[in-house]
Design an enzyme around this catalytic site. Structure first.
Site, PDB file in Angstrom:
ATOM      1  N   GLU A 260       0.884  -1.163   0.000  1.00 36.32           N
ATOM      2  CA  GLU A 260       0.000   0.000   0.000  1.00 36.32           C
ATOM      3  C   GLU A 260       0.925   1.217   0.000  1.00 36.32           C
ATOM      4  O   GLU A 260       1.662   1.446   0.970  1.00 36.32           O
ATOM      5  CB  GLU A 260      -0.908   0.000   1.228  1.00 36.32           C
ATOM      6  CG  GLU A 260      -2.038   0.999   1.157  1.00 36.32           C
ATOM      7  CD  GLU A 260      -3.126   0.602   0.160  1.00 36.32           C
ATOM      8  OE1 GLU A 260      -3.938   1.468  -0.196  1.00 36.32           O
ATOM      9  OE2 GLU A 260      -3.167  -0.567  -0.268  1.00 36.32           O
TER      10      GLU A 260
ATOM     11  N   ASP B 175      -3.672  11.274   8.325  1.00 37.54           N
ATOM     12  CA  ASP B 175      -2.340  10.843   8.748  1.00 37.54           C
ATOM     13  C   ASP B 175      -1.789  11.672   9.893  1.00 37.54           C
ATOM     14  O   ASP B 175      -1.873  12.899   9.893  1.00 37.54           O
ATOM     15  CB  ASP B 175      -1.376  10.893   7.554  1.00 37.54           C
ATOM     16  CG  ASP B 175      -1.764   9.914   6.471  1.00 37.54           C
ATOM     17  OD1 ASP B 175      -2.014   8.754   6.815  1.00 37.54           O
ATOM     18  OD2 ASP B 175      -1.822  10.309   5.293  1.00 37.54           O
TER      19      ASP B 175
ATOM     20  N   TYR C  65     -11.084  -2.001   3.525  1.00 38.13           N
ATOM     21  CA  TYR C  65     -10.174  -1.451   4.533  1.00 38.13           C
ATOM     22  C   TYR C  65     -10.975  -1.167   5.803  1.00 38.13           C
ATOM     23  O   TYR C  65     -11.753  -0.217   5.873  1.00 38.13           O
ATOM     24  CB  TYR C  65      -9.535  -0.162   4.011  1.00 38.13           C
ATOM     25  CG  TYR C  65      -8.401   0.371   4.863  1.00 38.13           C
ATOM     26  CD1 TYR C  65      -8.650   0.956   6.102  1.00 38.13           C
ATOM     27  CD2 TYR C  65      -7.086   0.310   4.426  1.00 38.13           C
ATOM     28  CE1 TYR C  65      -7.620   1.453   6.875  1.00 38.13           C
ATOM     29  CE2 TYR C  65      -6.040   0.820   5.189  1.00 38.13           C
ATOM     30  CZ  TYR C  65      -6.310   1.382   6.412  1.00 38.13           C
ATOM     31  OH  TYR C  65      -5.287   1.880   7.182  1.00 38.13           O
TER      32      TYR C  65
END
Length: 269
Positions: free
Chosen positions: A49, A60, A175
């Site tokens: 990934e 993030d 995911y």
């Protein structure tokens, strides 16, 4: 048979889950980034990934943000990212390669152009971190045109309607977020939502891959035995890169140890 299908079929026979490292393309510099990726593959990564550097990565935390800043020092562009992936694909034909990116990057590159470049560079899947499922129609439609797997995120508080829609449309894998928030802020083990896992299985979803907060072998073994097909670990790997960026020998040694320990934990009972 597509790469993700082949990978999961092979791992099921071996009674293993997938271990998928995440890292930012271009960190520490383009040449070392390629060597790190190759090293991860050769030491047990089942898939990749890869993050395209973005100036406003909402999902993030500081570890990944610092990785992005290191890549920006070398002017890593989307074009350069696709070139790097193309070179990886030439050496490793069978490993699934996914891209993690953000909506603005796809829009700015042109949606059709972005997915076309994914196709010709050897990308298997695209996960757009800030794309709500409800606004994904044009992206999903375009991904199907270019035979790219569109990956959808399953939040830990998803209702049954969303789970059903994601199960129907997420290709390659789903995911599953371990928790809400941003990456790299874990201080304790985070366990996945068992009810959500069971619902996804009930709806015949694509294989479930857990991400966010994966940094210990015990977490992997626990999740694999709940029915999850694999895990993505990013911040823990990027932290090793960050802490050893001035000593490549030590960096590769620590990455080898980490990958092998984490991969071993994917064996299920």
């Amino acid at each position: 048979m597509k790469r993700y299908q082949k990978m999961f079929k092979k791992l099921n026979i071996k009674k293993q889950g997938a271990f998928i490292p995440f890292l930012i393309l271009g960190d520490i510099n383009p040449e070392i980034s390629i060597k790190i990726i190759e090293h991860l593959i050769l030491n047990g990564a089942d898939a990749l990934e890869l993050g395209i550097p973005f100036s406003d990565p909402l999902a993030d935390g500081i570890i990944v943000q610092n990785s992005i800043l290191r890549s920006f020092k070398y002017n890593i562009t989307i074009k350069k990212c696709f070139e790097m992936i193309y070179n990886i694909r030439k050496k490793f034909n069978n490993i699934p390669i996914g891209i993690l990116t953000y909506t603005n990057l796809v829009f700015n590159n042109g949606i059709k152009n972005f997915y076309y470049n994914c196709k010709i560079s050897g990308v298997d899947s695209v996960l757009i971190a800030d794309l709500p499922y409800e606004e994904s129609k044009i992206f999903l439609k375009t991904s199907l045109i270019y035979d790219i797997k569109q990956i959808f995120i399953c939040p830990p508080n998803s209702n049954n309607n969303l789970l059903r829609e994601i199960s129907s449309n997420s290709k390659g894998y789903i995911y599953l977020l371990s928790r809400s928030g941003v990456t790299g802020t874990e201080k304790k083990n985070i366990k996945p939502n068992i009810k959500i896992i069971n619902k996804l299985i009930e709806y015949n979803s694509a294989p479930i891959i857990q991400g966010f907060g994966i940094f210990k072998p015990s977490q992997i073994n626990y999740s694999i035995n709940l029915g999850i097909s694999g895990v993505i670990s990013g911040s823990a790997i990027i932290k090793i890169i960050e802490q050893n960026q001035k000593n490549y020998f030590k960096m590769f040694k620590k990455l080898t140890k980490f990958i092998k320990i984490m991969k071993k934990a994917t064996l299920y009972d």
